[in-house]
Design an enzyme around this catalytic site. Structure first.
Site, PDB file in Angstrom:
ATOM      1  N   PRO A  50      -2.260 -24.032  84.222  1.00 39.56           N
ATOM      2  CA  PRO A  50      -2.671 -25.170  85.005  1.00 39.56           C
ATOM      3  C   PRO A  50      -2.147 -26.374  84.796  1.00 39.56           C
ATOM      4  O   PRO A  50      -1.501 -26.655  83.625  1.00 39.56           O
ATOM      5  CB  PRO A  50      -4.377 -25.193  84.494  1.00 39.56           C
ATOM      6  CG  PRO A  50      -4.175 -24.543  83.016  1.00 39.56           C
ATOM      7  CD  PRO A  50      -3.159 -23.590  83.109  1.00 39.56           C
ATOM      8  N   THR A  52      -1.854 -30.569  86.399  1.00 35.81           N
ATOM      9  CA  THR A  52      -2.224 -31.444  87.146  1.00 35.81           C
ATOM     10  C   THR A  52      -1.277 -32.131  88.250  1.00 35.81           C
ATOM     11  O   THR A  52      -0.044 -32.618  88.085  1.00 35.81           O
ATOM     12  CB  THR A  52      -2.773 -32.562  86.356  1.00 35.81           C
ATOM     13  OG1 THR A  52      -3.820 -32.387  85.468  1.00 35.81           O
ATOM     14  CG2 THR A  52      -3.290 -33.692  87.179  1.00 35.81           C
ATOM     15  N   TYR A 103      -9.836 -34.200  76.999  1.00 35.04           N
ATOM     16  CA  TYR A 103     -10.751 -34.152  77.890  1.00 35.04           C
ATOM     17  C   TYR A 103     -12.268 -34.046  77.378  1.00 35.04           C
ATOM     18  O   TYR A 103     -12.311 -33.766  76.164  1.00 35.04           O
ATOM     19  CB  TYR A 103     -10.599 -33.303  79.227  1.00 35.04           C
ATOM     20  CG  TYR A 103      -9.225 -33.582  79.783  1.00 35.04           C
ATOM     21  CD1 TYR A 103      -9.104 -34.964  80.481  1.00 35.04           C
ATOM     22  CD2 TYR A 103      -8.141 -32.737  79.954  1.00 35.04           C
ATOM     23  CE1 TYR A 103      -7.802 -35.260  81.047  1.00 35.04           C
ATOM     24  CE2 TYR A 103      -6.958 -33.068  80.378  1.00 35.04           C
ATOM     25  CZ  TYR A 103      -6.805 -34.120  80.923  1.00 35.04           C
ATOM     26  OH  TYR A 103      -5.592 -34.591  81.627  1.00 35.04           O
ATOM     27  N   ARG A 132      -9.931 -22.704  77.721  1.00 37.87           N
ATOM     28  CA  ARG A 132      -8.743 -23.233  77.212  1.00 37.87           C
ATOM     29  C   ARG A 132      -9.000 -24.057  75.644  1.00 37.87           C
ATOM     30  O   ARG A 132      -9.768 -25.012  76.065  1.00 37.87           O
ATOM     31  CB  ARG A 132      -7.916 -23.982  78.226  1.00 37.87           C
ATOM     32  CG  ARG A 132      -6.553 -24.419  78.000  1.00 37.87           C
ATOM     33  CD  ARG A 132      -5.712 -25.032  79.322  1.00 37.87           C
ATOM     34  NE  ARG A 132      -4.278 -24.573  79.069  1.00 37.87           N
ATOM     35  CZ  ARG A 132      -3.459 -25.443  79.380  1.00 37.87           C
ATOM     36  NH1 ARG A 132      -3.417 -26.773  79.680  1.00 37.87           N
ATOM     37  NH2 ARG A 132      -2.041 -25.102  79.553  1.00 37.87           N
TER      38      ARG A 132
END
Length: 367
Positions: free
Chosen positions: A27, A29, A185, A233
């Site tokens: 992944p 961004t 996050y 993750r």
């Protein structure tokens, strides 16, 4: 292919998915969606090219799950509305046409949000201003604001948001989701001691601090079909604090990977700047620890662009690897390695500056 790389090209059963090799797309961004969070036709062609290049599975960029506090960046894609579902179907269809499964990474930015069209404040486990500064390559600048502490009702809403987005992922024809519990996050903010000063069941010792991530995994598993993959993750490092390490060392790792496995994670995706180095002062890597204490396939990410490093990681501890920089430089990395062809070097300035938005050169022409 070179005989030494055969390990990377063995098939692997990940849940109900038969993967053609051990190499997936990490992944990343890229802030390239429409302003309202809809995936674009260009994104469909962008993702499909990696499947065409031989990556056996793809994980999307972090995608926000609700229209409250989860969005982290302007032009970030979402899975919060029916319009988002319809837009993502273009992407999943394009990838499936190339023969690969694709998983949606579900991400709540929490206190690291620096672009949210739905809220004027940020939220976190505790009212602790994040370290570091906002990321300019994703449109931010200056210090992060101090977030509001989440209430118990807010936490229930966070879990519900992940569940609703996972159900929309099923509708959008994704093959699974990855719960983003890494990189600083929201879920990682609960796990991190200095950002989590709570004195309820979500704060204190590591068993409590990993609780929310485990509850999200468990709730998403319960709400989605059995054949739908639900991974998670995990990292120690953060986008705003790259040197952070779990204070309890290997003892923390045992608790974390055991809890996520017990919650029903179909895979454990560990990521660090260099996942081949020891997780703590000497000793095993984070991938080694996930393999040792977890009860799910391990995916490793970080500094695995060279085939020798990728192969060694698969041979030692990980079942699969994912590539980010290596994939951006070589969208056909698996095909190149299998055929013994040379690899291009990642050029940060060309690809990710002045911002991380997908460049026209990265999007194949439409048929």
């Amino acid at each position: 292919m070179p005989e030494s790389d055969e390990t990377l090209f063995e098939p692997f059963e990940l849940g109900d998915e038969t993967l053609a090799n051990r190499v997936g797309l990490a992944p990343m961004t890229r802030t390239s969606a429409a302003a309202d969070g809809r995936a674009t036709p260009e994104m469909a062609r962008y993702y499909a090219k990696f499947a065409r290049g031989g990556f056996s599975f793809l994980i999307t960029e972090g995608t926000y799950p609700d229209e409250a506090y989860s969005q982290g960046y302007d032009d970030q894609p979402g899975l919060a509305t029916d319009d988002h579902v319809e837009a993502w179907r273009r992407v999943t269809d394009a990838v499936h046409e190339e023969g690969a499964p694709i998983f949606a990474q579900l991400m709540h930015a929490g206190a690291l949000s620096q672009g949210n069209r739905h809220a004027d404040e940020t939220v976190a486990p505790s009212a602790v201003q994040p370290r570091g500064e906002q990321l300019e390559m994703y449109g931010g600048s200056g210090d992060f604001p101090e977030p509001r502490e989440l209430t118990g009702e807010d936490i229930d809403d966070v879990i519900e948001g992940f569940v609703d987005a996972a159900e929309r992922s099923v509708e959008a024809d994704f093959d699974g989701v990855e719960i983003h519990g890494a990189n600083g996050y929201l879920l990682d903010q609960f796990l991190t001691r200095y950002t989590n000063r709570r004195d309820d069941e979500y704060g204190g010792d590591v068993e409590n601090r990993i609780r929310l991530t485990a509850e999200v995994v468990e709730a998403v598993q319960a709400a989605t079909p059995e054949e739908f993959t639900v991974g998670v993750r995990v990292s120690q490092s953060k986008v705003n604090d790259p040197d952070y390490r779990w204070p309890g060392g290997e003892d923390d790792a045992e608790v974390i990977f055991t809890a996520l496995s017990d919650a029903g994670a179909d895979y454990l995706h560990v990521t660090e700047e260099d996942v081949t180095t020891p997780a703590f002062e000497g000793g095993p890597t984070l991938s080694d620890l996930a393999d040792r204490y977890g009860d799910a396939p391990v995916i490793a990410n970080g500094a695995l662009e060279e085939p020798a490093a990728a192969r060694a990681t698969v041979e030692s501890s990980a079942d699969l690897i994912t590539l980010a920089k290596g994939a951006l430089a070589n969208p056909d990395w698996p095909a190149r390695v299998a055929e013994g062809r040379s690899l291009e070097t990642f050029d940060f300035q060309r690809i990710l500056q002045p911002d991380a938005t997908i460049d026209e050169s990265e999007v194949p022409a439409s048929d």
